[in-house]
Motif scaffolding. Structure first.
Motif, PDB file in Angstrom:
ATOM      1  N   TYR A  16       0.843  -1.230  -0.199  1.00 29.99           N
ATOM      2  CA  TYR A  16       0.047  -0.033   0.101  1.00 29.99           C
ATOM      3  C   TYR A  16       0.583   1.325  -0.133  1.00 29.99           C
ATOM      4  O   TYR A  16       0.513   2.097   0.748  1.00 29.99           O
ATOM      5  N   THR A  17       1.942   1.206  -0.862  1.00 30.96           N
ATOM      6  CA  THR A  17       2.673   2.574  -1.098  1.00 30.96           C
ATOM      7  C   THR A  17       1.818   3.420  -1.988  1.00 30.96           C
ATOM      8  O   THR A  17       1.849   4.382  -2.212  1.00 30.96           O
ATOM      9  N   SER A  18       1.000   2.834  -2.655  1.00 34.07           N
ATOM     10  CA  SER A  18      -0.172   3.624  -3.409  1.00 34.07           C
ATOM     11  C   SER A  18      -1.391   2.640  -3.459  1.00 34.07           C
ATOM     12  O   SER A  18      -1.388   1.514  -3.112  1.00 34.07           O
ATOM     13  N   ASN A 307       4.008   8.114   0.700  1.00 32.65           N
ATOM     14  CA  ASN A 307       3.882   7.961  -0.828  1.00 32.65           C
ATOM     15  C   ASN A 307       5.099   6.999  -1.160  1.00 32.65           C
ATOM     16  O   ASN A 307       5.509   6.263  -0.349  1.00 32.65           O
ATOM     17  N   PHE A 308       5.398   6.683  -2.426  1.00 30.86           N
ATOM     18  CA  PHE A 308       6.230   5.720  -2.706  1.00 30.86           C
ATOM     19  C   PHE A 308       7.843   5.982  -2.232  1.00 30.86           C
ATOM     20  O   PHE A 308       8.575   5.196  -2.046  1.00 30.86           O
ATOM     21  N   GLN A 309       7.997   7.445  -2.042  1.00 33.82           N
ATOM     22  CA  GLN A 309       9.187   7.374  -1.144  1.00 33.82           C
ATOM     23  C   GLN A 309       9.276   7.222   0.465  1.00 33.82           C
ATOM     24  O   GLN A 309      10.421   7.144   0.953  1.00 33.82           O
ATOM     25  N   VAL A 373      -7.255   3.935   3.485  1.00 29.97           N
ATOM     26  CA  VAL A 373      -6.061   2.828   3.387  1.00 29.97           C
ATOM     27  C   VAL A 373      -4.972   3.605   3.896  1.00 29.97           C
ATOM     28  O   VAL A 373      -4.055   3.214   4.741  1.00 29.97           O
ATOM     29  N   THR A 374      -4.447   4.922   3.328  1.00 31.80           N
ATOM     30  CA  THR A 374      -3.391   5.899   3.635  1.00 31.80           C
ATOM     31  C   THR A 374      -3.585   6.209   5.323  1.00 31.80           C
ATOM     32  O   THR A 374      -2.544   6.167   6.039  1.00 31.80           O
ATOM     33  N   GLU A 375      -4.722   6.374   5.740  1.00 31.04           N
ATOM     34  CA  GLU A 375      -5.044   6.856   7.196  1.00 31.04           C
ATOM     35  C   GLU A 375      -4.619   5.695   8.038  1.00 31.04           C
ATOM     36  O   GLU A 375      -4.066   5.987   9.069  1.00 31.04           O
ATOM     37  N   VAL A 376      -5.017   4.528   7.592  1.00 33.89           N
ATOM     38  CA  VAL A 376      -4.815   3.035   8.604  1.00 33.89           C
ATOM     39  C   VAL A 376      -3.361   2.977   8.347  1.00 33.89           C
ATOM     40  O   VAL A 376      -2.669   2.738   9.599  1.00 33.89           O
ATOM     41  N   MET A 377      -2.730   3.069   7.339  1.00 34.70           N
ATOM     42  CA  MET A 377      -1.128   2.691   6.984  1.00 34.70           C
ATOM     43  C   MET A 377      -0.193   3.711   7.821  1.00 34.70           C
ATOM     44  O   MET A 377       0.701   3.307   8.386  1.00 34.70           O
ATOM     45  N   CYS A 378      -0.672   5.103   8.035  1.00 35.49           N
ATOM     46  CA  CYS A 378       0.174   6.052   8.575  1.00 35.49           C
ATOM     47  C   CYS A 378      -0.284   6.178  10.040  1.00 35.49           C
ATOM     48  O   CYS A 378       0.618   6.611  10.819  1.00 35.49           O
ATOM     49  N   ASN A 379      -1.568   6.356  10.192  1.00 38.77           N
ATOM     50  CA  ASN A 379      -1.882   6.827  11.521  1.00 38.77           C
ATOM     51  C   ASN A 379      -2.550   5.925  12.412  1.00 38.77           C
ATOM     52  O   ASN A 379      -3.118   6.115  13.720  1.00 38.77           O
ATOM     53  N   ARG A 380      -2.993   4.625  11.944  1.00 39.24           N
ATOM     54  CA  ARG A 380      -3.390   3.453  12.507  1.00 39.24           C
ATOM     55  C   ARG A 380      -4.720   3.931  13.228  1.00 39.24           C
ATOM     56  O   ARG A 380      -5.284   3.214  14.428  1.00 39.24           O
ATOM     57  N   HIS A 381      -5.559   4.613  12.350  1.00 43.21           N
ATOM     58  CA  HIS A 381      -6.632   5.135  12.919  1.00 43.21           C
ATOM     59  C   HIS A 381      -7.819   5.402  11.562  1.00 43.21           C
ATOM     60  O   HIS A 381      -7.100   6.073  10.761  1.00 43.21           O
ATOM     61  N   ILE A 435      -0.593  -4.766   9.768  1.00 39.82           N
ATOM     62  CA  ILE A 435      -1.471  -3.401   9.757  1.00 39.82           C
ATOM     63  C   ILE A 435      -1.777  -3.404   8.073  1.00 39.82           C
ATOM     64  O   ILE A 435      -2.922  -2.951   7.719  1.00 39.82           O
ATOM     65  N   ARG A 436      -1.094  -3.917   7.212  1.00 41.47           N
ATOM     66  CA  ARG A 436      -1.184  -4.208   5.952  1.00 41.47           C
ATOM     67  C   ARG A 436      -2.550  -5.169   5.875  1.00 41.47           C
ATOM     68  O   ARG A 436      -3.436  -4.868   5.047  1.00 41.47           O
TER      69      ARG A 436
END
Length: 458
Positions: A16-18, A307-309, A373-381, A435-436
């Motif tokens: 989920y980098t994208s 992001n991808f970076q 998905v980004t919110e889950v992966m970054c902020n666990r919430h 988390i993934r």
């Protein structure tokens, strides 16, 4: 983490980098589509610009690597490639309105510091001359410490780089030999001090990989203890992704033997505990940062992005315009990937073409799923009212887009990976390892044959 949960959740899922993942990109997306998207991106958010440069060359090929990289055979190819990259920058810049500011520059690879440093100095100077920048932009480069000496460090800092991600992978010589990687040219503690010396502030990340041949739980923890003593700003513990059907060189590692899943879990658990006890804060899946780091502050404020970076803050977040072979641009509504063939890439750019091989146009629902998905992966919430406000739709529309199923969430909660109610979902500490899997619960594209295309979490 007990064996039952490990068996249940250690199945292939996207990193989920994208979103959608890159395997959904299609060749029907063309150069013409990308040129249209470049112009349209001037009206999309965020307005900031993130620039990514893929430097694919390596002096030595590491067997674990899953990146698009090439052996560096002669300087003529490097020179031709870097001229193509500069030309690609000029072509893309023609579509961007003046005044938009660059917030992030990232060099990845391959091994960006494998090539003569003057190429990096010249490219950065072109960027400084061609674009406006926010105050204190992140200008980062991934480096192999085997190719860093006092002269190259001085010149890279002089070229404007302010964040160095140093690919240590492991201190153990036997581990490095097994994966065909050379050790640091300078003692790593001296290298960090060399990077930190001077008037301009420089941040240093140390990157490690767990799950490599010849690693044991104790040996990996010893490496992390040694790294903590050096006090880098960030420390990253990547799980080795074994995908020999994608990278055939990884088959060599099977011959030597890989650590068991149980040992990999223990490596991650013990390293995480050690890092947190030493004052580092867990960021996302695999990053650890000091208390005063921007990522730590953003994580506490639940404003972390990705992001991808890698992980970044909302301050440095921008639409990503990627350059070089296989580079993936991440615009607000479009992904576009350059050709993976270095010869094709150079030939296309030399002919005046943007070297697009494939891409993807996101629909409205996919953009909602990406946000969740980004919110889950970054902020666990995830708060459903926040997602609705951010996406400018109703909460019901958000739940519909992510194919919300309470039974799936109940199962995750029963297994101790999340807590949820009608308003929100929180990932637990135990759930962070998987988390993934939690993110995949909100991914309508998951299931069926798609799973075989991804690596396992552990």
């Amino acid at each position: 983490m007990n064996n039952e949960l490990l068996e249940k959740y250690n199945r292939p899922v996207p990193r989920y980098t994208s979103y959608p993942p890159a395997n959904f990109f299609t060749e029907s997306f063309t150069e013409a589509n990308y040129r249209e998207a470049l112009t349209a991106s001037n009206d999309w958010e965020p307005q900031n610009i993130s620039l990514y440069f893929h430097i694919p060359f390596c002096r030595k090929m590491c067997f674990f690597c899953g990146c698009n990289s090439f052996p560096m055979k002669n300087d003529e190819t490097v020179k031709r490639y870097m001229e193509a990259v500069k030309k690609e920058v000029e072509m893309v810049k023609q579509h961007l309105v003046p005044g938009r500011k660059v917030s992030q520059i990232h060099y990845g690879g391959g091994t960006p510091n494998a090539i003569p440093v003057h190429y990096l100095e010249e490219l950065n100077q072109l960027l400084f001359d061609s674009f406006s920048f926010i105050e204190n932009p992140e200008i980062a480069i991934e480096c192999n410490p085997a190719h860093l000496d006092e002269e190259s460090v001085r010149r890279l800092k002089g070229a404007g780089f302010r964040r160095f991600s140093i690919g240590i992978q492991d201190f153990d010589i036997e581990v490095l030999k097994a994966v065909n990687r050379d050790p640091s040219q300078l003692p790593v503690d001296e290298l960090i001090q060399l990077l930190k010396d001077g008037d301009e502030p420089v941040d240093v990340n140390l990157d490690f990989i767990y799950g490599l041949p010849n690693q044991t739980v104790d040996s990996f923890i010893s490496a992390i203890e040694r790294a903590i003593a050096m006090k880098p700003d960030r420390l990253v513990t990547f799980s080795y992704a074994h995908v020999p059907w994608v990278k055939k060189s990884q088959k060599r590692l099977e011959v030597i033997g890989l650590p068991s899943n149980e040992d990999k879990i223990a490596m991650f658990d013990r390293a995480s505990e050690l890092l947190i006890d030493s004052g580092y804060h867990a960021i996302g899946l695999d990053h650890f940062a000091l208390a005063n780091d921007e990522l730590t502050i953003a994580h506490k404020e639940r404003s972390l992005h990705r992001n991808f970076q890698g992980y970044c803050t909302r301050r440095t977040t921008g639409q990503v315009y990627a350059f070089g072979v296989s580079g993936i641009s991440q615009l607000e509504q479009v992904y576009a990937q350059n050709s993976k063939s270095i010869n094709d890439y150079m030939q296309q750019v030399e002919k005046g073409h943007l070297p697009i091989a494939k891409g993807y146009q996101l629909n409205d629902n996919e953009r909602i799923v990406r946000e969740v998905v980004t919110e889950v992966m970054c902020n666990r919430h995830v708060r459903w009212d926040d997602m609705a406000e951010r996406c400018r739709v109703s909460e019901d529309a958000v739940r519909s887009a992510v194919a919300y199923e309470e039974t799936k969430l109940t199962e995750l909660q029963t297994d101790g990976l999340i807590h949820f109610d009608n308003e929100k979902v929180n990932v637990t500490e135990a759930g962070n390892m998987f988390i993934r899997n939690v993110a995949a619960t909100f991914d309508p594209l998951m299931g069926g044959d798609n799973e075989s295309k991804f690596s396992k979490p552990v």
